[in-house]
Design an enzyme around this catalytic site. Structure first.
Site, PDB file in Angstrom:
ATOM      1  N   GLU A   1     -19.643 -51.730 -16.686  1.00  0.00           N
ATOM      2  CA  GLU A   1     -18.934 -50.447 -16.554  1.00  0.00           C
ATOM      3  C   GLU A   1     -19.513 -49.347 -17.441  1.00  0.00           C
ATOM      4  OE1 GLU A   1     -14.914 -51.723 -17.165  1.00  0.00           O
ATOM      5  OE2 GLU A   1     -14.599 -52.136 -15.029  1.00  0.00           O
TER       6      GLU A   1
ATOM      7  N   TYR B   1     -30.731 -49.441  11.195  1.00  0.00           N
ATOM      8  CA  TYR B   1     -30.771 -48.316  10.268  1.00  0.00           C
ATOM      9  C   TYR B   1     -32.170 -47.728  10.189  1.00  0.00           C
ATOM     10  CZ  TYR B   1     -26.217 -49.857   8.381  1.00  0.00           C
ATOM     11  OH  TYR B   1     -24.908 -50.204   8.216  1.00  0.00           O
TER      12      TYR B   1
END
Ligand SMILES: [Zn+2]
Ligand SMILES: [Zn+2]
Length: 444
Positions: free
Chosen positions: A415, A339
């Site tokens: 969350e 990468y």
């Protein structure tokens, strides 16, 4: 086309008037409302993805769920991009630029150890071994956030000045041996064309306090390249070394030579770098000089020139040290996952910083350090200006520094960060399309 739009935005006072508490784009209040309204659905998506993780290039169920949702929202959907990728295009009712939002889709061969009610019990095979599968890098959050943003943007379709492209990318974590995929393959298959993308945004969950957004202009995450050096000498009796060529001694010299790359040739005031030999294999008993040895390692850097320079030095050191001893060396760099540096376009980062502050709250946005892991979002950034940010997901009542890292079987994402992520992605798209932030920058 873009110049014309910018002039239009600058000459019309409306976006400037909209730069009040509600934000830079005239739809910011809608985003605020929708982030609350859509949150139960975003949470449900996240839990569904979490319960049903799939490894890279195997995200078939995941892709089906995403494609179905995007079609329902009125996106033009292409599936099977770079094996299992899904791309959706939403053409707004007004002319304008093209902005892309990206989420990765893949999970990891990790057996989940937490006790979430929606924990994964999935199992599969990886490299011939039975393994558990878990969204241990949190890509389930990225997909849910992007579907939430896609839903919000679809509801504003007629008022959008431009086009939104959502890119759901497979195999960020690397590929099964012998396969192609990930961001590099998506770029090769033309995902940034037709319509041509002007800017791209992405985010990654990370163990920072939940709801924090961490950014960095310029280099942000390292490049990653694996290298394999094979040194071939000549086998002989360990008691008669002059009868052969000892690749263990040459390999040792090469390892020491590689240590001089960073310490003697890299300008460390510009960007840090790492060369690590993680495997040195050769020989099978005490009194045999083996025929050959293998050295395998990784290179990390934060500058593409430095990266190329290190590759050149590795080749030169391995082959010339071997040659000096009468042996030969072959060098392979970039086997498997390789990468580039994740580089946030500095102008785009500056332009979107007010957006991040507005979407996450100014107190929750901060400049981050360099990060030694790598991201294939960098392949998109090599083609178009891009901005990648971290979204904190460690519960506020816990010490983020002590939290389980990404890829841990205990990785946990709070969350409460989901609506923040959804506001960030949606507002990045809107502010870019409306050019409101550009007007701000230009006016300085
Ligand atoms: Zn990861
Ligand atoms: Zn990841």
């Amino acid at each position: 086309m873009r110049k014309l739009l910018l002039l239009a935005v600058l000459s019309i006072p409306v976006p400037m008037q909209a730069q009040t508490a509600s934000g830079t784009n005239p739809l910011a209040a809608d985003v605020e409302r929708l982030s609350a309204e859509l949150n139960p659905q975003v949470v449900a998506w996240r839990r569904d993805f979490h319960r049903n993780p799939e490894l890279g290039n195997r995200e078939t169920r995941t892709a089906r769920v995403i494609a179905d949702e995007l079609r329902k929202l009125g996106f033009t959907v292409t599936t099977g991009v770079a094996t299992t990728g899904v791309v959706g295009v939403l053409k707004g009712g007004l002319p304008g630029p093209v902005v892309a939002l990206r989420s990765d889709m893949d999970a990891l061969p990790v057996t989940e150890q937490g006790d979430l009610p929606f924990r994964s019990t999935a199992k599969t095979q990886w490299n011939g071994q039975d393994v558990g599968v878990m969204h241990a890098c949190g890509h389930d959050n990225h997909m849910a956030i992007l579907l939430g943003a896609a839903t919000a943007l679809a509801r504003m379709k007629d008022r959008l000045p431009g086009t939104v492209k959502v890119i759901f990318q497979p195999a960020e974590e690397g590929l099964p041996p012998g396969e192609v995929g990930g961001a590099e393959q998506m770029v090769k298959e033309g995902v940034l064309e037709n319509p041509r993308v002007d800017a791209i945004f992405g985010l990654h969950v990370y163990p920072y306090p939940a709801g924090t957004v961490v950014y960095r202009p310029g280099p942000m995450m390292a490049s990653a390249d694996t290298f394999l050096i094979t040194i071939k000498g000549r086998q002989t009796h360990g008691a008669v070394p002059w009868g052969g060529i000892d690749p263990i001694v040459i390999g040792s010299q090469v390892v020491m030579g590689l240590q001089t790359i960073i310490s003697r040739t890299v300008n460390i005031t510009e960007a840090p770098a790492v060369v690590t030999v993680g495997r040195f294999t050769g020989g099978n008993r005490s009194n045999i000089v083996p025929e050959s040895v293998e050295l395998e390692g990784t290179v990390r850097s934060f500058n593409e020139e430095v990266r190329k320079g290190i590759h050149d030095r590795i080749r030169a050191i391995a082959t010339h040290y071997a040659e000096a001893a009468g042996a030969t060396a072959t060098v392979e760099i970039g086997r498997g996952t390789t990468y580039p540096v994740t580089i946030n376009d500095p102008a785009l980062t500056e332009r979107m910083l007010p957006t991040l502050r507005r979407a996450a709250g100014a107190d929750n946005v901060r400049l981050g350090p360099l990060v030694g892991t790598a991201e294939d979002f960098s392949f998109f950034q090599q083609k178009v200006p891009g901005l990648f940010v971290f979204l904190g997901v460690t519960p506020r009542n816990q010490d983020a520094a002590a939290a389980a890292q990404n890829h841990s079987p205990l990785f946990f994402a709070d969350e409460s960060a989901l609506p923040v992520g959804m506001r960030v992605m949606t507002n990045l798209a809107l502010d870019y399309l409306f050019g409101g932030s550009a007007a701000t920058v230009t006016g300085r």
